[in-house]
Design a protein around this motif. Sequence first.
Motif, mmCIF file in Angstrom:
data_model
loop_
_atom_site.group_PDB
_atom_site.id
_atom_site.type_symbol
_atom_site.label_atom_id
_atom_site.label_comp_id
_atom_site.label_asym_id
_atom_site.label_seq_id
_atom_site.Cartn_x
_atom_site.Cartn_y
_atom_site.Cartn_z
ATOM 1 N N VAL A 138 0.836 -1.205 0.000
ATOM 2 C CA VAL A 138 0.000 0.000 0.000
ATOM 3 C C VAL A 138 0.869 1.253 0.000
ATOM 4 O O VAL A 138 0.635 2.191 -0.764
ATOM 5 C CB VAL A 138 -0.959 -0.007 1.203
ATOM 6 N N LEU A 139 1.873 1.283 0.872
ATOM 7 C CA LEU A 139 2.799 2.411 0.920
ATOM 8 C C LEU A 139 4.224 1.863 1.069
ATOM 9 O O LEU A 139 4.768 1.792 2.166
ATOM 10 C CB LEU A 139 2.461 3.357 2.079
ATOM 11 N N PRO A 140 4.827 1.456 -0.049
ATOM 12 C CA PRO A 140 6.196 0.929 0.033
ATOM 13 C C PRO A 140 7.182 2.021 0.408
ATOM 14 O O PRO A 140 6.978 3.201 0.103
ATOM 15 C CB PRO A 140 6.449 0.402 -1.388
ATOM 16 N N LEU A 141 8.249 1.611 1.075
ATOM 17 C CA LEU A 141 9.294 2.549 1.483
ATOM 18 C C LEU A 141 10.481 2.405 0.536
ATOM 19 O O LEU A 141 10.869 1.303 0.165
ATOM 20 C CB LEU A 141 9.733 2.263 2.919
ATOM 21 N N ARG A 142 11.063 3.548 0.181
ATOM 22 C CA ARG A 142 12.241 3.558 -0.684
ATOM 23 C C ARG A 142 13.305 4.429 -0.029
ATOM 24 O O ARG A 142 13.110 5.632 0.129
ATOM 25 C CB ARG A 142 11.877 4.091 -2.069
ATOM 26 N N LEU A 143 14.392 3.799 0.358
ATOM 27 C CA LEU A 143 15.484 4.502 1.020
ATOM 28 C C LEU A 143 16.622 4.712 0.030
ATOM 29 O O LEU A 143 17.027 3.779 -0.673
ATOM 30 C CB LEU A 143 15.984 3.713 2.228
#
Length: 229
Positions: A138-143
Amino acid sequence: MTEFFYEPTTEQLPHLSLNHEYLPHHFVHVLVPPTAKFNPLIIFIGDSQEQLHIIPLSHLSSHGFTIAMLSADQLTGDLHQQVSEIKSAIRFLLLHAAQFSIDTNRVFIWGENHGANLSGITALTVNDPKWNAEDPRVLPLRLRAGFLFGASKYDKLTAMIPAHKRPALFVYNGECDSFDESSRDRFIHTYHLQNEAQDFILKNTTSGTSAFYTPYMLTTIESQLRKYL
């Protein structure tokens, strides 16, 4: 007689807002630069409220970075839960991007001591469903990159390196830190096989001291951050 000042009158210092509750009894403090634009976000995880290094981080923030600070000692449960709580904090900040002047596509993580171990695990497991309280689809994280100041659990970090690509890591230790040198070297070597990694040692000091936050070191960190903007 009225005296006039002709110095620049625009805002120069970041705004510090405290105690944003992202989970019940879990709080994040946020430094926002005095600019209208959206800024890269740095998540800084210190060992405790007393080790958030607000003064040096505010200097860095004034150069155009929104910096969110949370302390590892408020995290609860086992390692899985602590890491998932960090990711909940990141998602809270992304969902309030306008409030905190955040560019949601430029996110970095930075931790010190136990916070460094947690930051490393966060980067390695970023969208692994087992390490997220929310659905990462739903809300992937990208670092973009991670900074580990005084990490010590290098064997554990090495065992968790996934087969697919992960963010660049900058690993800093003090020469007087307590860590196994061979484990550290093994982690750097293994991670560097398919990811970007650089490691550094600060002579005659331990992590967590002001030596890690001198103007020279902050300039170094900023130059490394800007490579991934």
